[in-house]
Structures are given as C-alpha cells and as structure tokens.
Scaffold this active site. Structure first.
Site, PDB file in Angstrom:
ATOM      1  N   HIS A 194       0.806  -1.230   0.000  1.00 25.72           N
ATOM      2  CA  HIS A 194       0.000   0.000   0.000  1.00 25.72           C
ATOM      3  C   HIS A 194       0.833   1.272   0.000  1.00 25.72           C
ATOM      4  O   HIS A 194       0.327   2.342   0.322  1.00 25.72           O
ATOM      5  CB  HIS A 194      -0.967  -0.010   1.195  1.00 25.72           C
ATOM      6  CG  HIS A 194      -2.031  -1.059   1.090  1.00 25.72           C
ATOM      7  ND1 HIS A 194      -2.887  -1.383   2.118  1.00 25.72           N
ATOM      8  CD2 HIS A 194      -2.402  -1.855   0.059  1.00 25.72           C
ATOM      9  CE1 HIS A 194      -3.722  -2.340   1.724  1.00 25.72           C
ATOM     10  NE2 HIS A 194      -3.435  -2.651   0.488  1.00 25.72           N
ATOM     11  N   PRO A 198      -5.602 -10.522  18.392  1.00 30.40           N
ATOM     12  CA  PRO A 198      -6.353 -10.699  19.638  1.00 30.40           C
ATOM     13  C   PRO A 198      -7.858 -10.782  19.417  1.00 30.40           C
ATOM     14  O   PRO A 198      -8.585 -11.291  20.269  1.00 30.40           O
ATOM     15  CB  PRO A 198      -5.989  -9.456  20.463  1.00 30.40           C
ATOM     16  CG  PRO A 198      -5.479  -8.456  19.484  1.00 30.40           C
ATOM     17  CD  PRO A 198      -4.941  -9.214  18.309  1.00 30.40           C
TER      18      PRO A 198
END
Ligand code: APR
Length: 271
Positions: free
Chosen positions: A131, A241
């Site tokens: 990107h 997470p």
C-alpha cells in the site's frame, strides 16, 4: 511475558512453531495491528484529536483528494507526525530476527505488509509494501516522484515530535506539470503497485504456510492472499487478539502480536 500467556495459548504457539520449523516456504502478511503496540492507531480505530469527525476511509481516496486536496494532505501530514517518533515493537523485532535466522536455515520467508509505516525496515527486515510508503510523495497528475525539501515531507527524518507539521502550509505543486503533490500511498479504489503485487501473489501461491498478523482481513486484494495460499495447499496461521472474518485458519494465536511473536520465533529457531 510467558506468565501472561495462558497454557492453552502456549500450546498453540508450540504447535505453530513445529509446523513452521518443518516448512521451507513461508509467506507473512502484516497489517495495522502489528504496529498498534508501537503506538500507531489501526486504520479502523476511531480518529482522534483534530480528525475525530473524519473517517479514514473517507480521506484515503482519490475523490477526497480531488475534492479537497488540502484536507487530505493535512491529514497525511498529521499521520506522518504521529508516526515519526514511533519505533518497532517486539513483533517487528522478532520477525526481523526470524528473517536473519532463515538465511542460514534454508527457509524462504517473504514478508509482505499493508502498512505504510517503515517499522519493519527499522527493525531490520526486508519487506514488500503493498500500500505504499508514508514517507514518499508523487505528483497526483504525472506521477513524477516528488523530491522536495525535507520540511515538505520527503523523508521520515524530517518529522519528529518537536517539529510539528504546519497545517497551513500550502499544497506543493509538481515542477513538471503543476499538479498537486500527494502521498505515494495506495488509496481505496486504486491499483496496487504491479511488481509488489506480483511478488506477493507468487509467494502466497507457492508457500507452505501463510501467516496473517494484525490484519482485519477486510481489505482486498491483500485479504485474498491467504485464500490463494489455502487453495494451493498452504496452512494458515492468524495472530490477532480479535476474531476476523477469515474462515480458513488452521491455527489461531488469539493474542497481541508483540506478546506472541517473540515466543513463536524463539521456539522456531530453537527447534
Ligand atoms: N496485535 C495483533 N493484531 C492486532 C493488535 C495487536 N497488538 N491490535 C489490533 N490488532 C488487529 C485488530 O483486531 C484488527 O483485526 O489488527 C487489525 C487491524 O485491522 P485494520 O485497522 O483493518 O488494518 P488492516 O487490516 O491493516 O487494514 C488493511 O485497509 O484501511 C486500509 O490501506 C489501509 O492497509 C490498510 C488496509
């Protein structure tokens, strides 16, 4: 650190390490989550301060720049300032250490990132940027790279926390065609750099294990790399997470990358 990881997670880390140590070709895709513990907010975190009323997806587009180039330029100047004094965290360091170790252990590690920060490079890694790079600029019209004065955003070294960005600074015009200079970043709706994408696709298609670290797996085409790897027989490991829409994962290490990566790499290099 170990004390903070549950026995179940440590067992999964061990399983992932065994798998990785037994394979030659590994492809790793990182996203904003790997830089979160360095203090860089992820892309989908709510904006803060000056920018709390804006949504990142509405600023990082060619249309937004065409409509209000100064607004978009100012947002990137702010992001550069935010990132300028940030350093790699244990996850970046662990990956760099693994890449170094791989040179002598016959493993081929390809590290690909969606991030526009340079924390992988700072940690010592070789990385493919899908990107673009927060510290590069180019003309929005003729695409000529902009090699401006340091104060105008040419390099990371020109920004630090003391050296605040001047938001009133006018837009910079290209000396070739007069177009406005913009960050050399892939915005929503734009194509990825051809060479980087080709290397990423080849590496994903040929790898034996594909690891997604700190990415929401929402933004294509990068999110499709894991699927390409899976279709070609690779195992998929995810380190995040929080749950993601990625439904093809073989091993999930549901913890912050900065907690898991040092242990994972320690185990791989010890095997
Ligand atoms: N360790 C690992 N993962 C983390 C951590 C952490 N410490 N903290 C957050 N995450 C996870 C979040 O749970 C989330 O799934 O990182 C992910 C970040 O997701 P996004 O903000 O969507 O970032 P990313 O996937 O890199 O976005 C892809 O979209 O906005 C565009 O071009 C931009 O490169 C970006 C792309």
């Amino acid at each position: 650190m170990l004390a903070e990881l549950s026995p179940a997670l440590i067992a999964e880390v061990q399983r992932a390490a065994k798998l990785l140590a037994s394979k030659q070709r590994i492809c790793i895709l990182t996203g904003a989550g790997i830089s979160a513990e360095s203090g860089i907010p992820t892309f989908r975190d709510k904006q803060t301060g000056l920018w709390e009323n804006y949504v990142a997806e509405d600023l990082a587009t060619p249309d937004a720049f065409a409509r209000d180039p100064k607004l978009v330029w100012s947002w990137y100047q702010w992001r550069r300032q935010l990132v300028a004094d940030k350093a790699p965290n244990p996850a970046h360091d662990a990956l760099a250490q693994w890449q170094y170790h791989a040179q002598s252990s016959n493993q081929q590690l390809t590290l690909i990132t969606q991030n526009v920060d340079d924390l992988h490079e700072q940690a010592g890694s070789t990385v493919i940027h899908l990107h673009g790079n927060l510290w590069s600029n180019r003309c929005s019209q003729c695409e000529t790279p902009y090699q401006g004065q340091p104060s105008q955003g040419q390099s990371r070294g020109s920004y630090n926390s003391e050296d605040s960005i001047n938001f009133d600074e006018g837009l910079i015009s290209c000396s070739h065609c007069g177009g406005y200079v913009r960050p050399d970043i892939v915005w929503f709706g734009e194509s990825l750099p051809v060479q980087a994408w080709q290397t990423a696709e080849e590496s994903a298609a040929n790898c034996e294990v594909f690891i997604c670290i700190g990415t929401s797996s929402l933004v294509y085409p990068a999110a499709g790399l894991a699927q390409l790897a899976k279709q070609n027989g690779a195992k998929i490991i995810e380190i995040n997470p929080d749950p993601t829409p990625n439904s093809i994962i073989d091993i999930t290490l549901a913890e912050k990358a900065g907690m898991v990566m040092p242990l994972l790499i320690q185990k791989i290099t010890a095997l």
